[in-house]
Write a protein that holds these residues in place. Structure first.
Motif, PDB file in Angstrom:
ATOM      1  N   LEU A   4       3.477  10.562  -7.012  1.00 45.42           N
ATOM      2  CA  LEU A   4       4.349  10.960  -8.114  1.00 45.42           C
ATOM      3  C   LEU A   4       3.561  11.207  -9.388  1.00 45.42           C
ATOM      4  N   THR A   5       2.497  10.452  -9.606  1.00 47.19           N
ATOM      5  CA  THR A   5       1.640  10.687 -10.771  1.00 47.19           C
ATOM      6  C   THR A   5       0.985  12.050 -10.690  1.00 47.19           C
ATOM      7  N   GLU A  61       2.202  14.679  -9.115  1.00 46.51           N
ATOM      8  CA  GLU A  61       3.254  15.662  -9.378  1.00 46.51           C
ATOM      9  C   GLU A  61       3.519  15.802 -10.875  1.00 46.51           C
ATOM     10  N   ARG A  62       3.559  14.648 -11.577  1.00 50.69           N
ATOM     11  CA  ARG A  62       3.795  14.693 -13.018  1.00 50.69           C
ATOM     12  C   ARG A  62       2.671  15.438 -13.731  1.00 50.69           C
ATOM     13  N   ASP A  63       1.408  15.120 -13.356  1.00 51.69           N
ATOM     14  CA  ASP A  63       0.268  15.786 -13.994  1.00 51.69           C
ATOM     15  C   ASP A  63       0.259  17.279 -13.693  1.00 51.69           C
ATOM     16  N   TYR A  64       0.624  17.652 -12.465  1.00 50.20           N
ATOM     17  CA  TYR A  64       0.671  19.082 -12.119  1.00 50.20           C
ATOM     18  C   TYR A  64       1.727  19.805 -12.945  1.00 50.20           C
ATOM     19  N   ALA A  65       2.934  19.188 -13.062  1.00 50.91           N
ATOM     20  CA  ALA A  65       3.995  19.818 -13.853  1.00 50.91           C
ATOM     21  C   ALA A  65       3.609  19.908 -15.332  1.00 50.91           C
ATOM     22  N   ARG A  66       2.863  18.910 -15.798  1.00 49.79           N
ATOM     23  CA  ARG A  66       2.473  18.908 -17.218  1.00 49.79           C
ATOM     24  C   ARG A  66       1.438  19.990 -17.506  1.00 49.79           C
ATOM     25  N   THR A  67       0.508  20.223 -16.567  1.00 53.11           N
ATOM     26  CA  THR A  67      -0.583  21.166 -16.809  1.00 53.11           C
ATOM     27  C   THR A  67      -0.243  22.599 -16.389  1.00 53.11           C
ATOM     28  N   GLU A 105       0.828  -1.206   0.000  1.00 55.28           N
ATOM     29  CA  GLU A 105       0.000   0.000   0.000  1.00 55.28           C
ATOM     30  C   GLU A 105       0.863   1.258   0.000  1.00 55.28           C
ATOM     31  N   GLU A 106       2.009   1.220   0.690  1.00 56.61           N
ATOM     32  CA  GLU A 106       2.902   2.367   0.721  1.00 56.61           C
ATOM     33  C   GLU A 106       3.470   2.642  -0.668  1.00 56.61           C
ATOM     34  N   CYS A 107       3.860   1.567  -1.378  1.00 62.06           N
ATOM     35  CA  CYS A 107       4.378   1.731  -2.745  1.00 62.06           C
ATOM     36  C   CYS A 107       3.308   2.309  -3.656  1.00 62.06           C
ATOM     37  N   GLN A 108       2.060   1.838  -3.507  1.00 60.89           N
ATOM     38  CA  GLN A 108       0.976   2.354  -4.341  1.00 60.89           C
ATOM     39  C   GLN A 108       0.718   3.829  -4.045  1.00 60.89           C
ATOM     40  N   ASP A 109       0.785   4.247  -2.761  1.00 53.35           N
ATOM     41  CA  ASP A 109       0.583   5.653  -2.406  1.00 53.35           C
ATOM     42  C   ASP A 109       1.685   6.526  -3.001  1.00 53.35           C
ATOM     43  N   LYS A 110       2.920   6.048  -2.985  1.00 52.40           N
ATOM     44  CA  LYS A 110       4.031   6.818  -3.560  1.00 52.40           C
ATOM     45  C   LYS A 110       3.855   6.976  -5.068  1.00 52.40           C
ATOM     46  N   ILE A 111       3.449   5.896  -5.730  1.00 53.64           N
ATOM     47  CA  ILE A 111       3.220   5.965  -7.181  1.00 53.64           C
ATOM     48  C   ILE A 111       2.108   6.965  -7.486  1.00 53.64           C
ATOM     49  N   CYS A 112       1.029   6.962  -6.696  1.00 51.81           N
ATOM     50  CA  CYS A 112      -0.076   7.901  -6.895  1.00 51.81           C
ATOM     51  C   CYS A 112       0.385   9.340  -6.686  1.00 51.81           C
ATOM     52  N   ALA A 126      10.881  16.667 -13.456  1.00 51.67           N
ATOM     53  CA  ALA A 126       9.848  15.968 -12.689  1.00 51.67           C
ATOM     54  C   ALA A 126       9.462  14.655 -13.367  1.00 51.67           C
ATOM     55  N   LYS A 127       9.399  14.682 -14.702  1.00 52.76           N
ATOM     56  CA  LYS A 127       9.050  13.478 -15.433  1.00 52.76           C
ATOM     57  C   LYS A 127      10.115  12.403 -15.261  1.00 52.76           C
ATOM     58  N   ALA A 128      11.393  12.798 -15.376  1.00 55.33           N
ATOM     59  CA  ALA A 128      12.483  11.833 -15.204  1.00 55.33           C
ATOM     60  C   ALA A 128      12.491  11.267 -13.790  1.00 55.33           C
ATOM     61  N   LYS A 129      12.242  12.128 -12.802  1.00 61.74           N
ATOM     62  CA  LYS A 129      12.188  11.662 -11.418  1.00 61.74           C
ATOM     63  C   LYS A 129      11.017  10.695 -11.227  1.00 61.74           C
ATOM     64  N   TYR A 130       9.898  11.036 -11.842  1.00 61.14           N
ATOM     65  CA  TYR A 130       8.713  10.180 -11.737  1.00 61.14           C
ATOM     66  C   TYR A 130       8.966   8.809 -12.341  1.00 61.14           C
ATOM     67  N   GLU A 131       9.547   8.779 -13.534  1.00 60.89           N
ATOM     68  CA  GLU A 131       9.799   7.504 -14.204  1.00 60.89           C
ATOM     69  C   GLU A 131      10.759   6.643 -13.404  1.00 60.89           C
TER      70      GLU A 131
END
Length: 231
Positions: A12-13, A15-21, A3-10, A50-55
């Motif tokens: 980071l997603t 953050e990526r969407d915020y940086a993109r928009t 669950e912790e890994c899933q929360d981190k992925i969510c 942010a995208k590279a960090k997210y990936e």
């Protein structure tokens, strides 16, 4: 950990969407397109970082999630194997359960034998039509052909019906209750019947193996009803 890994992925997603928009839009008053001029303070650079960090973190967290999932499934399999073997060993030591198992399969074999006898008798009765044929050789051929045909149709039809019922039951299990709860229910009900067989026999006077099958049918019906209500 999963669950912790899933929360981190969510996170980071998001953050990526915020940086993109939230990129900086610059209008250049020229008549022809020009190449994008990259600068240190540009939001485009922030987005790429942010995208590279997210990936990178997504791949790392996906690997951790996969490892935890494999560990969980392995642990679950070992626990199920331990419970199953313990239950089987206890069943072997239970004289009452073994007697009921032998009785169940003996009754099943007797039913099959009786059914085969009924089928053969029906074939003999139908084949009596051949007695109206005057030629003995042709009458004998017709008799055996009718007997084999009728018995074969009855046996093949019964076998196909049993296979269809089995396939339907497996489909219902896979659709409605193919999960850990079902495994726990099967093992728990088997353990209860084996350990408390004498008490159950005194209260119900029923074959223990047949009683276990009845419990599975009741459980499957309840899970199917719950699944339909959920849908």
């Amino acid at each position: 950990m999963i669950e912790e890994c899933q929360d981190k992925i969510c996170y980071l997603t998001q953050e990526r969407d915020y940086a993109r928009t939230h990129q900086k839009i610059v209008e250049i008053p020229v008549e022809k397109p020009v190449l994008y001029e990259k600068c240190e303070a540009c939001n485009r650079t922030a987005y790429q970082n942010a995208k590279a960090k997210y990936e990178t973190q997504k791949e790392r967290l996906a690997g951790q999630y996969k490892a935890k999932t494999v560990m969980f499934q392995t642990t679950l399999f070992l626990l199920a194997w331990y419970s199953l073997t313990t239950t089987l060993f206890q069943a072997v030591q239970s004289d009452m359960f073994l007697v009921d198992c032998k009785s169940f399969f003996n009754d099943l074999a007797s039913f099959i034998q009786t059914f085969v006898g009924w089928t053969i008798d029906a074939g003999h009765s139908a084949a009596q039509i051949s007695t109206k044929i005057p030629t003995a050789f042709i009458a004998g051929m017709v008799y055996w052909l009718l007997l084999i045909l009728i018995v074969g149709i009855c046996m093949a039809g019964t076998g196909m019906l049993a296979i269809l019922i089995e396939i339907k039951v497996i489909e219902l299990y896979k659709k409605n209750c193919w999960d850990v709860i079902t495994l726990l229910m099967i093992l728990t009900s088997a353990a209860v019947i084996i350990y408390f067989g004498e008490v159950i026999k005194k209260a119900l006077s029923i074959n223990l193996l047949f009683f276990w099958l009845i419990l599975q049918g009741i459980y499957l019906t309840i899970r199917r009803y719950i699944s339909q209500d959920t849908d």
